[in-house]
Motif scaffolding. Structure first.
Motif, PDB file in Angstrom:
ATOM      1  N   TYR A 160      24.273 -23.903  -9.529  1.00  0.00           N
ATOM      2  CA  TYR A 160      24.523 -24.046 -10.974  1.00  0.00           C
ATOM      3  C   TYR A 160      23.327 -23.524 -11.767  1.00  0.00           C
ATOM      4  N   GLN A 161      22.113 -23.836 -11.329  1.00  0.00           N
ATOM      5  CA  GLN A 161      20.905 -23.363 -12.006  1.00  0.00           C
ATOM      6  C   GLN A 161      20.873 -21.837 -12.077  1.00  0.00           C
ATOM      7  N   ILE A 162      21.134 -21.206 -10.936  1.00  0.00           N
ATOM      8  CA  ILE A 162      21.081 -19.739 -10.874  1.00  0.00           C
ATOM      9  C   ILE A 162      22.161 -19.128 -11.765  1.00  0.00           C
ATOM     10  N   TRP A 163      23.376 -19.669 -11.654  1.00  0.00           N
ATOM     11  CA  TRP A 163      24.482 -19.170 -12.491  1.00  0.00           C
ATOM     12  C   TRP A 163      24.167 -19.347 -13.967  1.00  0.00           C
ATOM     13  N   PHE A 164      23.633 -20.507 -14.329  1.00  0.00           N
ATOM     14  CA  PHE A 164      23.347 -20.821 -15.721  1.00  0.00           C
ATOM     15  C   PHE A 164      22.366 -19.819 -16.316  1.00  0.00           C
ATOM     16  N   ILE A 165      21.265 -19.566 -15.615  1.00  0.00           N
ATOM     17  CA  ILE A 165      20.252 -18.617 -16.107  1.00  0.00           C
ATOM     18  C   ILE A 165      20.828 -17.200 -16.157  1.00  0.00           C
ATOM     19  N   LEU A 188      30.111 -19.167  -7.036  1.00  0.00           N
ATOM     20  CA  LEU A 188      29.795 -18.137  -6.058  1.00  0.00           C
ATOM     21  C   LEU A 188      28.676 -18.608  -5.137  1.00  0.00           C
ATOM     22  N   LYS A 189      28.545 -17.975  -3.968  1.00  0.00           N
ATOM     23  CA  LYS A 189      27.468 -18.350  -3.049  1.00  0.00           C
ATOM     24  C   LYS A 189      26.114 -18.029  -3.666  1.00  0.00           C
ATOM     25  N   ILE A 190      25.107 -18.808  -3.283  1.00  0.00           N
ATOM     26  CA  ILE A 190      23.779 -18.695  -3.885  1.00  0.00           C
ATOM     27  C   ILE A 190      23.205 -17.291  -3.766  1.00  0.00           C
ATOM     28  N   GLU A 191      23.302 -16.668  -2.604  1.00  0.00           N
ATOM     29  CA  GLU A 191      22.710 -15.332  -2.425  1.00  0.00           C
ATOM     30  C   GLU A 191      23.376 -14.299  -3.323  1.00  0.00           C
ATOM     31  N   LYS A 192      24.696 -14.408  -3.490  1.00  0.00           N
ATOM     32  CA  LYS A 192      25.420 -13.505  -4.380  1.00  0.00           C
ATOM     33  C   LYS A 192      24.978 -13.734  -5.820  1.00  0.00           C
ATOM     34  N   LEU A 193      24.828 -15.004  -6.203  1.00  0.00           N
ATOM     35  CA  LEU A 193      24.385 -15.322  -7.558  1.00  0.00           C
ATOM     36  C   LEU A 193      22.977 -14.797  -7.825  1.00  0.00           C
ATOM     37  N   LYS A 194      22.113 -14.879  -6.822  1.00  0.00           N
ATOM     38  CA  LYS A 194      20.743 -14.380  -6.980  1.00  0.00           C
ATOM     39  C   LYS A 194      20.727 -12.878  -7.225  1.00  0.00           C
ATOM     40  N   LYS A 199      20.054  -8.493 -11.220  1.00  0.00           N
ATOM     41  CA  LYS A 199      20.649  -7.350 -11.922  1.00  0.00           C
ATOM     42  C   LYS A 199      20.559  -7.550 -13.436  1.00  0.00           C
ATOM     43  N   GLU A 200      20.862  -8.765 -13.905  1.00  0.00           N
ATOM     44  CA  GLU A 200      20.795  -9.051 -15.336  1.00  0.00           C
ATOM     45  C   GLU A 200      19.352  -9.068 -15.828  1.00  0.00           C
ATOM     46  N   GLN A 201      18.437  -9.557 -14.983  1.00  0.00           N
ATOM     47  CA  GLN A 201      17.018  -9.564 -15.361  1.00  0.00           C
ATOM     48  C   GLN A 201      16.503  -8.141 -15.527  1.00  0.00           C
ATOM     49  N   LYS A 202      16.897  -7.267 -14.624  1.00  0.00           N
ATOM     50  CA  LYS A 202      16.478  -5.863 -14.711  1.00  0.00           C
ATOM     51  C   LYS A 202      16.983  -5.226 -16.001  1.00  0.00           C
ATOM     52  N   LYS A 203      18.230  -5.509 -16.352  1.00  0.00           N
ATOM     53  CA  LYS A 203      18.806  -4.993 -17.607  1.00  0.00           C
ATOM     54  C   LYS A 203      18.015  -5.495 -18.806  1.00  0.00           C
ATOM     55  N   ASN A 204      17.592  -6.749 -18.735  1.00  0.00           N
ATOM     56  CA  ASN A 204      16.948  -7.368 -19.883  1.00  0.00           C
ATOM     57  C   ASN A 204      15.582  -6.770 -20.199  1.00  0.00           C
ATOM     58  N   GLU A 205      14.973  -6.091 -19.226  1.00  0.00           N
ATOM     59  CA  GLU A 205      13.674  -5.461 -19.464  1.00  0.00           C
ATOM     60  C   GLU A 205      13.753  -4.431 -20.587  1.00  0.00           C
ATOM     61  N   LYS A 206      14.960  -3.852 -20.799  1.00  0.00           N
ATOM     62  CA  LYS A 206      15.135  -2.827 -21.824  1.00  0.00           C
ATOM     63  C   LYS A 206      16.207  -3.190 -22.852  1.00  0.00           C
ATOM     64  N   ALA A 207      16.685  -4.419 -22.796  1.00  0.00           N
ATOM     65  CA  ALA A 207      17.769  -4.837 -23.689  1.00  0.00           C
ATOM     66  C   ALA A 207      17.286  -4.997 -25.127  1.00  0.00           C
ATOM     67  N   LEU A 234      14.039 -17.622 -11.070  1.00  0.00           N
ATOM     68  CA  LEU A 234      14.883 -17.756 -12.256  1.00  0.00           C
ATOM     69  C   LEU A 234      14.246 -17.115 -13.483  1.00  0.00           C
ATOM     70  N   GLY A 235      12.932 -16.914 -13.447  1.00  0.00           N
ATOM     71  CA  GLY A 235      12.240 -16.333 -14.597  1.00  0.00           C
ATOM     72  C   GLY A 235      11.654 -17.376 -15.525  1.00  0.00           C
ATOM     73  N   ILE A 236      11.535 -18.622 -15.051  1.00  0.00           N
ATOM     74  CA  ILE A 236      10.975 -19.700 -15.858  1.00  0.00           C
ATOM     75  C   ILE A 236       9.479 -19.447 -16.062  1.00  0.00           C
ATOM     76  N   THR A 237       8.992 -19.685 -17.290  1.00  0.00           N
ATOM     77  CA  THR A 237       7.569 -19.486 -17.582  1.00  0.00           C
ATOM     78  C   THR A 237       6.896 -20.759 -18.097  1.00  0.00           C
ATOM     79  N   LEU A 238       7.678 -21.724 -18.562  1.00  0.00           N
ATOM     80  CA  LEU A 238       7.109 -22.971 -19.082  1.00  0.00           C
ATOM     81  C   LEU A 238       7.923 -24.143 -18.558  1.00  0.00           C
TER      82      LEU A 238
END
Length: 550
Positions: A160-165, A188-194, A199-207, A234-238
């Motif tokens: 749920y955490q991975i999907w949520f982020i 979905l399975k955890i590895e697929k969600l990761k 993929k979404e994190q990579k997109k966000n670098e230029k979004a 997950l990309g958590i910083t704080l």
């Protein structure tokens, strides 16, 4: 259209220099065209529509005047709060309310909670709707700090955490609006969600809408090495830690089920991995008193086991449907009065160090939930500020000194450095401020720790930049406008941090716990992505060793 053209003409001619000038112009135009005075929101909507069609040119002064609740983007970012779905909580806290259909401790009439419930707690829709509303109000949304709330994050299922982020990132990445519900992907399975998350994190670098930081809230006793590894994926910083008190007897009386040693250990683990630390602290708990509460804040910033970067001070709100309310009815608990709270907070604020930011004072709990005798004050911060000013005092916390919109680009800035011991390491707080240190423009947190077995191999023999921030009105990425942001203050702080790490501490490299949306900023400064950190080799003599570590 005619009215808007006249407004723009007056702005361009320099006849409009303030909001008062603007309101006077609106009144004159309403008389001229014999119509009611148009609201700023209506003018802003028409301005945005014509701008999209290319019928008019962009006008930054007009946008600034029309912006609704400008405070939302005056800290250099916009904040978006997203609530998780209701889920069982491991806590038994006697002060914590429970409402059916809501995450533990959250009440449905709290603003963010109400928005989340209306959207069925869907993270994608919560983020999209908030972005759209901020844009309609005239705020740039290029730099987003995402705040995830809703009980103990670390207790939620990992999938749920991975999907949520992942859904939060997707909402920022997509340009076109969509009403499609992706709730089915939650299972979905955890590895697929990761993989989908990366993929979404990579997109966000230029979004267009980049996530520059993400925070979650959890309990100190849920922080361990495995949790830290997932938080970085997950990309958590704080991390917001529900510390509440520094007294074990008070924690026990309030059934917190963790001890102070858990807070000390969690703080060290998180700082050594580069995370920013926020403590949620609760004065007026059962078993405490004003004298102990004042002493508690002295302990927080004198005991090196604590020393958080951020604070949320939540005076205990007495709410029905809690165990504390039953204790109150028996006459064994008494909430502080308004006067007592103000005096307490005055004493606390006088002792806050320059490197701390008090994020909030008080929860957004509607007064109707708080029983008689409980504090219902919604503007505590403002009241305390006025009381301090009467005595010629000011709060040194970062939030009270941020420049916001009141800055002069010609003001002479000074580089300040503050070193302090914390969590068995050295913290170095670098900042650009005015001479009196009443106005802060930019700052950086640098951590030096000797750790032969760090949780991530890339952190071995590395100095860690835990945070870098420049204040003032959020300036869109790529903007050529001369403002506090984009004038090079951050680059100067990074350069100074590199010099300190290399010359004073003989470190091989600097690692930055950068949010996904600011990775490209650090690439321009010579940093490369490794193990979720942006890393740069700074010691040429150790270059070969550092490359092997990378």
């Amino acid at each position: 259209m005619n009215i808007l053209n006249e407004i723009i003409k007056n702005v361009k001619n320099g006849e409009i220099k303030s909001k008062n000038d603007f309101e006077n112009l609106k009144r004159k135009l309403s008389e001229k065209y014999k119509i009611k005075i148009i609201s700023n929101f209506e003018i802003l909507q028409e301005y945005q529509n014509l701008l999209k069609k290319g019928a008019i040119e962009k006008n930054e002064l007009l946008e600034r005047i029309l912006r609704k609740r400008p405070i939302r983007s005056l800290s250099g970012i916009v904040n978006i709060t997203v609530l998780t779905k209701p889920y069982p909580c491991p806590g038994r806290c006697i002060f914590c309310p429970f409402q059916k259909g809501m995450p533990k401790s959250y009440l449905e009439k709290e603003p963010a909670a109400q928005r989340a419930k209306n959207l069925n707690f869907n993270p994608y829709l919560q983020v999209r709707k908030r972005i759209e509303m901020l844009e309609k109000e005239g705020h740039p949304t290029n730099k987003i700090e995402l705040r995830i709330v809703g009980g103990t994050w670390s207790y939620y299922p990992k999938h749920y955490q991975i999907w949520f982020i992942k859904e939060c990132f997707r909402a920022c990445n997509e340009i076109k609006k969509t009403t499609k519900n992706y709730q089915e992907k939650e299972n979905l399975k955890i590895e697929k969600l990761k993989l989908l998350l990366k993929k979404e994190q990579k997109k966000n670098e230029k979004a267009k809408n980049r996530i520059v930081g993400i925070s979650i809230e959890t309990r100190p006793d849920f922080i361990n090495l495995e949790e830290i590894k997932l938080l970085r994926e997950l990309g958590i910083t704080l991390v917001e830690l529900g510390v509440q008190s520094v007294y074990d007897d008070v924690l026990k009386l309030n059934q917190r089920d963790h001890k102070i040693i858990d807070t000390i250990l969690a703080t060290k683990l998180l700082k050594d991995a580069g995370f920013k630390i926020l403590y949620q602290i609760m004065p007026n708990l059962y078993g405490s008193n004003i004298k102990r509460d004042i002493e508690m804040f002295s302990i927080l910033f004198n005991n090196p086991g604590f020393k958080p970067d951020y604070l949320k001070i939540y005076p205990c709100a007495l709410v029905k449907n809690t165990k504390l309310y039953k204790i109150y009815l028996k006459g064994k608990f008494k909430p502080y009065s308004k006067e007592e709270l103000i005096e307490l907070l005055k004493e606390i604020k006088k002792e806050i160090p320059y490197y701390v930011r008090i994020q909030r004072i008080g929860r957004d709990i509607p007064a109707e939930y708080i029983v008689e005798g409980g504090s219902k004050i919604s503007n505590l911060r403002e009241l305390v500020k006025k009381e301090l000013e009467k005595k010629g005092l000011f709060c040194k916390c970062i939030r009270c000194r941020e420049i916001k919109e009141n800055y002069n680009l010609k003001e002479k800035l000074y580089l300040f450095r503050e070193d302090y011991e914390a969590s068995q390491g050295k913290e170095i707080f670098l900042s650009f401020e005015n001479k009196e240190r009443k106005r802060i423009y930019s700052f950086l947190r640098l951590r030096i720790v000797e750790n032969s077995k760090p949780v991530f191999s890339v952190l071995k023999n590395s100095a860690i930049v835990r945070e870098i921030k420049t204040f003032g009105q959020l300036t869109p990425i790529g903007s050529k406008k001369i403002a506090v942001q984009h004038r090079g203050l951050g680059k100067k702080l990074v350069k100074e941090a590199e010099k300190i790490a290399k010359k004073e501490f003989k470190k091989e490299k600097v690692a930055v716990i950068a949010g996904v949306g600011v990775r490209n900023y650090f690439r321009k400064l010579g940093y490369k992505l490794k193990e979720t950190y942006m890393v740069k080799i700074i010691n040429l003599k150790s270059k070969m060793n550092a490359k092997q570590n990378l």
